[in-house]
Design a protein around this motif. Structure first.
Motif, PDB file in Angstrom:
ATOM      1  N   VAL A 149       0.845  -1.201   0.000  1.00  0.00           N
ATOM      2  CA  VAL A 149       0.000   0.000   0.000  1.00  0.00           C
ATOM      3  C   VAL A 149       0.883   1.256   0.000  1.00  0.00           C
ATOM      4  O   VAL A 149       0.585   2.234  -0.703  1.00  0.00           O
TER       5      VAL A 149
ATOM      6  N   TYR B 137       1.052  13.033  12.267  1.00  0.00           N
ATOM      7  CA  TYR B 137       0.048  13.145  13.318  1.00  0.00           C
ATOM      8  C   TYR B 137      -0.542  11.763  13.556  1.00  0.00           C
ATOM      9  O   TYR B 137      -0.842  11.030  12.598  1.00  0.00           O
TER      10      TYR B 137
ATOM     11  N   LEU C 237      -2.991   9.635  16.849  1.00  0.00           N
ATOM     12  CA  LEU C 237      -3.562   9.723  18.199  1.00  0.00           C
ATOM     13  C   LEU C 237      -2.574   9.182  19.223  1.00  0.00           C
ATOM     14  O   LEU C 237      -2.542   9.605  20.365  1.00  0.00           O
TER      15      LEU C 237
ATOM     16  N   HIS D 117      -3.274   7.642   6.354  1.00  0.00           N
ATOM     17  CA  HIS D 117      -3.061   6.217   6.665  1.00  0.00           C
ATOM     18  C   HIS D 117      -3.688   5.824   7.988  1.00  0.00           C
ATOM     19  O   HIS D 117      -3.170   4.972   8.707  1.00  0.00           O
ATOM     20  N   ALA D 118      -4.811   6.463   8.321  1.00  0.00           N
ATOM     21  CA  ALA D 118      -5.532   6.130   9.565  1.00  0.00           C
ATOM     22  C   ALA D 118      -6.756   5.303   9.218  1.00  0.00           C
ATOM     23  O   ALA D 118      -7.327   5.455   8.138  1.00  0.00           O
TER      24      ALA D 118
ATOM     25  N   ASN E 116     -13.114  10.275  13.132  1.00  0.00           N
ATOM     26  CA  ASN E 116     -12.342  10.917  12.054  1.00  0.00           C
ATOM     27  C   ASN E 116     -13.053  10.916  10.691  1.00  0.00           C
ATOM     28  O   ASN E 116     -12.446  11.215   9.677  1.00  0.00           O
TER      29      ASN E 116
ATOM     30  N   THR F  41      -5.053   6.540   0.544  1.00  0.00           N
ATOM     31  CA  THR F  41      -5.165   5.094   0.279  1.00  0.00           C
ATOM     32  C   THR F  41      -5.834   4.413   1.477  1.00  0.00           C
ATOM     33  O   THR F  41      -5.824   3.189   1.567  1.00  0.00           O
ATOM     34  N   ALA F  42      -6.379   5.210   2.411  1.00  0.00           N
ATOM     35  CA  ALA F  42      -6.933   4.618   3.645  1.00  0.00           C
ATOM     36  C   ALA F  42      -8.424   4.310   3.488  1.00  0.00           C
ATOM     37  O   ALA F  42      -8.787   3.189   3.104  1.00  0.00           O
TER      38      ALA F  42
ATOM     39  N   ASP G 169      -7.188   6.389  -3.899  1.00  0.00           N
ATOM     40  CA  ASP G 169      -7.485   4.983  -4.189  1.00  0.00           C
ATOM     41  C   ASP G 169      -8.815   4.607  -3.559  1.00  0.00           C
ATOM     42  O   ASP G 169      -9.389   3.576  -3.873  1.00  0.00           O
TER      43      ASP G 169
ATOM     44  N   THR H 126      -7.474  -0.284  -4.987  1.00  0.00           N
ATOM     45  CA  THR H 126      -6.637  -1.343  -5.552  1.00  0.00           C
ATOM     46  C   THR H 126      -5.201  -1.308  -5.017  1.00  0.00           C
ATOM     47  O   THR H 126      -4.346  -2.053  -5.464  1.00  0.00           O
ATOM     48  N   ALA H 127      -4.971  -0.466  -4.006  1.00  0.00           N
ATOM     49  CA  ALA H 127      -3.603  -0.317  -3.494  1.00  0.00           C
ATOM     50  C   ALA H 127      -3.027  -1.629  -2.967  1.00  0.00           C
ATOM     51  O   ALA H 127      -1.829  -1.862  -3.007  1.00  0.00           O
ATOM     52  N   TYR H 128      -3.881  -2.506  -2.490  1.00  0.00           N
ATOM     53  CA  TYR H 128      -3.446  -3.787  -1.904  1.00  0.00           C
ATOM     54  C   TYR H 128      -3.022  -4.787  -2.990  1.00  0.00           C
ATOM     55  O   TYR H 128      -2.454  -5.831  -2.707  1.00  0.00           O
TER      56      TYR H 128
ATOM     57  N   GLN I 138       1.558   1.968  20.801  1.00  0.00           N
ATOM     58  CA  GLN I 138       1.015   3.329  20.785  1.00  0.00           C
ATOM     59  C   GLN I 138      -0.220   3.466  21.654  1.00  0.00           C
ATOM     60  O   GLN I 138      -1.262   3.925  21.201  1.00  0.00           O
TER      61      GLN I 138
HETATM   62  P1  NAI Z   1      -2.490   0.363  11.519  1.00  0.00           P
HETATM   63  O1  NAI Z   1      -3.543  -0.058  12.464  1.00  0.00           O
HETATM   64  O2  NAI Z   1      -1.165  -0.309  11.559  1.00  0.00           O
HETATM   65  O3  NAI Z   1      -2.233   1.941  11.711  1.00  0.00           O
HETATM   66  C1  NAI Z   1      -3.244   2.888  11.803  1.00  0.00           C
HETATM   67  C2  NAI Z   1      -2.684   4.080  12.559  1.00  0.00           C
HETATM   68  O4  NAI Z   1      -3.642   5.120  12.530  1.00  0.00           O
HETATM   69  C3  NAI Z   1      -2.390   3.779  14.033  1.00  0.00           C
HETATM   70  O5  NAI Z   1      -1.109   4.261  14.349  1.00  0.00           O
HETATM   71  C4  NAI Z   1      -3.483   4.540  14.771  1.00  0.00           C
HETATM   72  O6  NAI Z   1      -3.078   4.984  16.039  1.00  0.00           O
HETATM   73  C5  NAI Z   1      -3.702   5.707  13.827  1.00  0.00           C
HETATM   74  N1  NAI Z   1      -4.971   6.379  14.011  1.00  0.00           N
HETATM   75  C6  NAI Z   1      -6.160   5.854  14.391  1.00  0.00           C
HETATM   76  N2  NAI Z   1      -7.096   6.830  14.414  1.00  0.00           N
HETATM   77  C7  NAI Z   1      -6.463   7.968  14.057  1.00  0.00           C
HETATM   78  C8  NAI Z   1      -6.882   9.306  13.892  1.00  0.00           C
HETATM   79  N3  NAI Z   1      -8.136   9.659  14.115  1.00  0.00           N
HETATM   80  N4  NAI Z   1      -5.974  10.227  13.513  1.00  0.00           N
HETATM   81  C9  NAI Z   1      -4.686   9.868  13.287  1.00  0.00           C
HETATM   82  N5  NAI Z   1      -4.226   8.619  13.414  1.00  0.00           N
HETATM   83  C10 NAI Z   1      -5.108   7.688  13.798  1.00  0.00           C
HETATM   84  O7  NAI Z   1      -3.143   0.288  10.080  1.00  0.00           O
HETATM   85  P2  NAI Z   1      -2.400   0.137   8.670  1.00  0.00           P
HETATM   86  O8  NAI Z   1      -2.165  -1.304   8.380  1.00  0.00           O
HETATM   87  O9  NAI Z   1      -1.257   1.074   8.600  1.00  0.00           O
HETATM   88  O10 NAI Z   1      -3.566   0.595   7.678  1.00  0.00           O
HETATM   89  C11 NAI Z   1      -4.018   1.933   7.635  1.00  0.00           C
HETATM   90  C12 NAI Z   1      -5.290   1.996   6.825  1.00  0.00           C
HETATM   91  O11 NAI Z   1      -5.013   1.710   5.464  1.00  0.00           O
HETATM   92  C13 NAI Z   1      -6.323   0.911   7.201  1.00  0.00           C
HETATM   93  O12 NAI Z   1      -7.085   1.281   8.279  1.00  0.00           O
HETATM   94  C14 NAI Z   1      -7.144   0.796   5.952  1.00  0.00           C
HETATM   95  O13 NAI Z   1      -8.207   1.729   6.037  1.00  0.00           O
HETATM   96  C15 NAI Z   1      -6.192   1.239   4.853  1.00  0.00           C
HETATM   97  N6  NAI Z   1      -5.866   0.160   3.906  1.00  0.00           N
HETATM   98  C16 NAI Z   1      -6.144   0.371   2.583  1.00  0.00           C
HETATM   99  C17 NAI Z   1      -5.831  -0.562   1.629  1.00  0.00           C
HETATM  100  C18 NAI Z   1      -6.095  -0.306   0.179  1.00  0.00           C
HETATM  101  O14 NAI Z   1      -6.063  -1.256  -0.630  1.00  0.00           O
HETATM  102  N7  NAI Z   1      -6.368   0.911  -0.235  1.00  0.00           N
HETATM  103  C19 NAI Z   1      -5.220  -1.852   2.015  1.00  0.00           C
HETATM  104  C20 NAI Z   1      -4.919  -1.968   3.427  1.00  0.00           C
HETATM  105  C21 NAI Z   1      -5.249  -0.979   4.331  1.00  0.00           C
END
Ligand code: NAI
Length: 568
Positions: A117, A186, A188, A218-219, A225, A246-247, A272, A319-321, A427
Motif C-alpha cells: 500500500v 500526526y 492519536l 493512513h488512519a 475521524n 489510500t486509507a 485509491d 486497488t492499493a493492496y 502506541q
Molecule cells: P495500523 O492499524 O497499523 O495503523 C493505523 C494508525 O492510525 C495507528 O497508528 C493509529 O493509532 C492511527 N490512528 C487511528 N485513528 C487515528 C486518527 N483519528 N488520527 C490519526 N491517526 C489515527 O493500520 P495500517 O495497516 O497502517 O492501515 C491503515 C489503513 O489503510 C487501514 O485502516 C485501511 O483503512 C487502509 N488500507 C487500505 C488498503 C487499500 O487497498 N487501499 C489496504 C490496506 C489498508
C-alpha cells in the motif's frame, strides 16, 4: 491395522468435506490457489460480492473481500455458519454485532501488505507531481504542447505530512525519506521510538496542515475521524498541496475536496478510496439508474463524476493492496486461518465486542545477545540484540487492536526491554507495568552460560531434550519446569487472574520455560504432553479464560518476519 488407519483417515476427510466453505469476490487465480490449499473441504466460489441470492443455508464458513458487505439478514439465513473470514485487514464490512450474538468467529488477515500500500501511495503521488497521465496521453494523441504545461514538482526537500503512523504510514515515511523529503506526522498515539529512528516529528493536525506540501492519509476510519479533511481543514492547508488517500474514502469530505480543488488550495489529489467507491466499481457512477431512488447515491455519483473529469485528480478503484505478492500472502493466511479453525485453533480473530472478561496475552521476549549466540541464559541477565528490539516493535504492531490495562514482565532485563519496545509500537497511553520474580526464567543452575549446541553433544539427544523440555528433569543447582510451575501459577491465580476477571486486558512478557509452565495450567496440558509444547518466538498467544483462569479460546498471532532457532 492399515485398513483401520485408512478408514480413520476417510472418516476424517468426510468430516472435513461436510464443512462447506463459500468464497465471494474471488478471481480465477484466487480459486486455483484456494482449491489447492483447502483441498480437503468442499468449496464454492462466487466472483461477485456476497448477496442474499448467493448465500447458502449449508455454509459453515464464508470468506469475503472488502467489496462484500455481510449483513445481519445474511447471517440469520446461514444457520450453520461458524466462521466469517475477511480476506482483508479491516472488517467494517461485517455486522460484528450480529456475528457475535450467534457466536460466529470473525477472522481477518491482520498484516499482508504495508509495503504494497505504501508503494502505491507513492505511485499516486509521483503520477500527480510528474503529471504522468497527461504526459502519456499527449504522446499517445501526438499533441504538441509547450513543456511548461507538463512541468512537475520535485519531491526532494518538500514536506510530507502523514496522518496515521501505523504499519503503512511508517513504510510511507521510510520511502519519503528515500526521496529526501522532510516528514511530519500526526497520530492519536505517538510512536516516539519510530520518530527517533526514522527522523520525523509529531505535530498537531493544524501544524501538519499548515506545513505540508503533501498530505497522505493512513488512519483507519472511525466515527471520530469521518470527514477529517473538511472545509476547515482545507482552509488551513498550503496553497497547491497534494493529497493522497489510500486509507478510507470517508476520511475526506468529497464536497469540500472538490471546492478546495476549484480554489486551487489542493493542487492535485490521488485517491485509491473515495466516498461511494462502490459506484466506481460498478461503473454506474454516471448512470441515473439508482439516482432517483436514493438521493445519497445521486450525490456520491455526482461527486465521483466531478472528480473523474478533473485532470488534477487520479482516482483508482481501491486497488492499493493489489499485487501478486500481497494477494498470495492474503490467500496463504486465509487458508491457514480457515484450516486451523476447523482443526480447533482460532488465529487472527478480531477482538470480541461483548466479553466482560479481559484477555490474557502471552509474549516471549525477543532475541537477546545470548540467544543470538545459542547460550543458555536462565535467570541470568542478558540484553536484547538489535534484532530483538526491532522484532519487539513488530509484536506491538500485531497487538494494536487490544488496549492493555496492565502489563507484567520478569525481573530479567530482556523481558523489560521487549516490553518497552513493544509498548512503544503499540502506541497506547501509559500501560502500568509490574515486574516480579515469579515470572523469571527457569534457573539453569550449573548449565547457565553453556552453549546449547555443545551441551547437546555432551548430554546426548534424549537427555538434552528432557533437560530442555521435560516436566521434572533436574539440572544441577537449577530448577525443573515443575519448580517454575509452582511459583508462576500461584502468582497468576492470585495477582493476574483477578484483574482479568474484572475485565482488564493483561499482557505478560516472559520466557520460554516460564510461559510453558503457565500454559500447562491454562491449557490443562499433561506432564507428558508439556514436553511437546513450545512457546513461540515472534508471536503472541491470546486467551479468553474461564473463571478458573483456564483457556476457553486460544488465538495465535504471528509476525511472519520473526524467526529464531527454536529447536535449540
Ligand atoms: P495500523 O492499524 O497499523 O495503523 C493505523 C494508525 O492510525 C495507528 O497508528 C493509529 O493509532 C492511527 N490512528 C487511528 N485513528 C487515528 C486518527 N483519528 N488520527 C490519526 N491517526 C489515527 O493500520 P495500517 O495497516 O497502517 O492501515 C491503515 C489503513 O489503510 C487501514 O485502516 C485501511 O483503512 C487502509 N488500507 C487500505 C488498503 C487499500 O487497498 N487501499 C489496504 C490496506 C489498508
Amino acid at each position: 491395522m492399515l485398513y483401520m488407519l485408512h478408514s480413520l483417515y476417510t472418516t476424517y476427510l468426510t468430516a472435513q468435506r461436510m464443512n462447506t466453505l463459500y468464497f465471494y469476490d474471488t478471481t480465477e487465480e484466487d480459486k486455483k490457489i484456494l482449491e489447492q490449499s483447502l483441498s480437503k473441504y468442499s468449496l464454492v466460489f462466487y466472483s461477485t460480492p456476497i448477496s442474499i441470492e448467493t448465500i447458502s443455508e449449508k455454509a459453515s464458513a464464508i470468506s469475503v473481500f472488502v467489496t462484500s458487505t455481510v449483513t445481519r439478514e445474511m447471517i440469520e439465513k446461514m444457520p450453520d455458519l461458524k466462521l466469517i473470514s475477511c480476506r482483508s485487514a479491516g472488517y467494517n464490512n461485517i455486522d460484528i454485532q450480529a456475528a457475535t450474538e450467534r457466536n460466529i468467529t470473525v477472522v481477518t488477515v491482520p498484516s499482508y501488505g504495508e509495503h504494497t500500500v505504501a508503494e502505491y501511495a507513492f505511485s499516486l503521488l509521483l503520477s500527480l507531481t510528474r503529471r504522468l497521465p497527461e504526459t502519456v496521453k499527449i504522446v499517445k494523441d501526438a499533441v504538441c504542447l509547450s513543456p511548461n504545461l507538463l512541468q512537475g514538482m520535485d519531491l526532494y526537500n518538500k514536506t510530507i505530512g502523514i496522518i496515521g503512523t501505523g504499519k503503512i504510514g511508517k513504510r510511507v515515511i521510510d520511502i519519503a525519506k528515500g526521496f529526501g523529503m522532510n516528514v511530519i506526522a500526526y497520530d492519536l498515539f505517538q510512536d516516539t521510538v519510530a520518530a527517533q529512528q526514522s527522523s520525523f516529528s509529531y505535530v498537531s493536525l493544524e501544524e501538519l496542515y499548515r506545513g505540508s506540501d503533501v498530505i497522505s492519509l493512513h488512519a483507519p476510519l472511525t466515527q471520530e475521524n469521518t470527514h477529517l479533511l473538511s472545509d476547515t481543514a482545507f482552509s488551513q492547508m498550503k496553497q497547491g498541496v497534494y493529497i493522497i488517500n489510500t486509507a478510507r474514502g470517508e476520511l475526506i469530505d468529497t464536497k469540500a475536496l472538490i471546492l478546495a480543488l476549484e480554489k486551487g488550495i489542493v493542487g492535485g489529489v490521488g485517491l485509491d478510496v473515495v466516498e461511494g467507491e462502490k459506484l466506481l466499481r460498478e461503473r454506474c457512477s454516471v448512470t441515473a439508474t439508482h439516482s432517483h431512488e436514493d438521493p445519497h447515491i445521486l450525490e456520491e455519483s455526482f461527486y465521483i463524476t466531478s472528480l473523474l473529469s478533473n485532470p488534477r485528480v487520479i482516482l483508482t478503484p481501491h486497488t492499493a493492496y493489489n499485487t501478486k505478492e500481497a494477494i498470495e500472502r492474503i490467500l496463504a493466511t486465509t487458508s491457514d486461518t480457515i484450516q486451523k479453525f476447523f482443526e480447533g485453533t482460532i488465529i487472527n480473530e478480531i477482538q470480541p465486542q461483548n466479553s466482560s472478561c479481559g484477555r490474557l496475552v502471552l509474549v516471549r521476549h525477543t532475541e537477546s545477545e545470548w540467544n543470538a549466540r545459542g547460550i543458555w541464559t536462565g535467570s541470568r541477565d542478558a540484553k536484547l540484540s538489535i534484532k530483538g528490539f526491532e522484532d519487539a516493535r513488530l509484536l506491538g504492531d500485531i497487538l494494536r487492536d487490544i488496549t492493555f490495562q496492565h502489563a507484567y514482565a520478569s525481573q530479567q532485563i530482556r523481558t523489560m526491554e521487549t516490553l518497552s519496545s513493544l509498548l512503544g509500537a503499540l502506541q497506547q497511553p501509559v500501560v502500568p507495568v509490574t515486574r516480579d520474580k515469579a515470572l523469571n526464567e527457569r534457573d539453569y543452575g550449573e548449565y547457565t552460560g553453556k552453549n546449547k549446541h555443545e551441551m547437546k553433544k555432551i548430554l546426548g539427544d534424549d537427555l538434552f531434550e528432557k533437560v530442555r523440555r521435560g516436566w521434572n528433569t533436574p539440572i544441577p543447582q537449577g530448577e525443573t519446569l515443575k519448580h517454575v510451575y509452582q511459583r508462576i501459577v500461584p502468582y497468576y491465580l492470585e495477582e493476574i487472574l483477578p484483574r482479568i476477571r474484572r475485565g482488564e486486558n493483561i499482557l505478560i512478557v516472559s520466557h520460554g520455560n516460564a510461559l510453558r509452565a503457565l500454559m500447562k495450567y491454562i491449557e490443562s496440558i499433561s506432564d507428558e504432553e508439556i514436553e511437546n509444547t513450545e512457546m513461540m518466538f515472534g508471536g503472541a498467544v491470546t486467551y479468553i479464560l474461564d473463571n478458573e483462569g483456564r483457556a476457553k479460546r486460544k488465538d495465535i498471532r504471528t509476525t511472519s518476519s520473526l524467526t529464531y532457532d527454536t529447536h535449540i
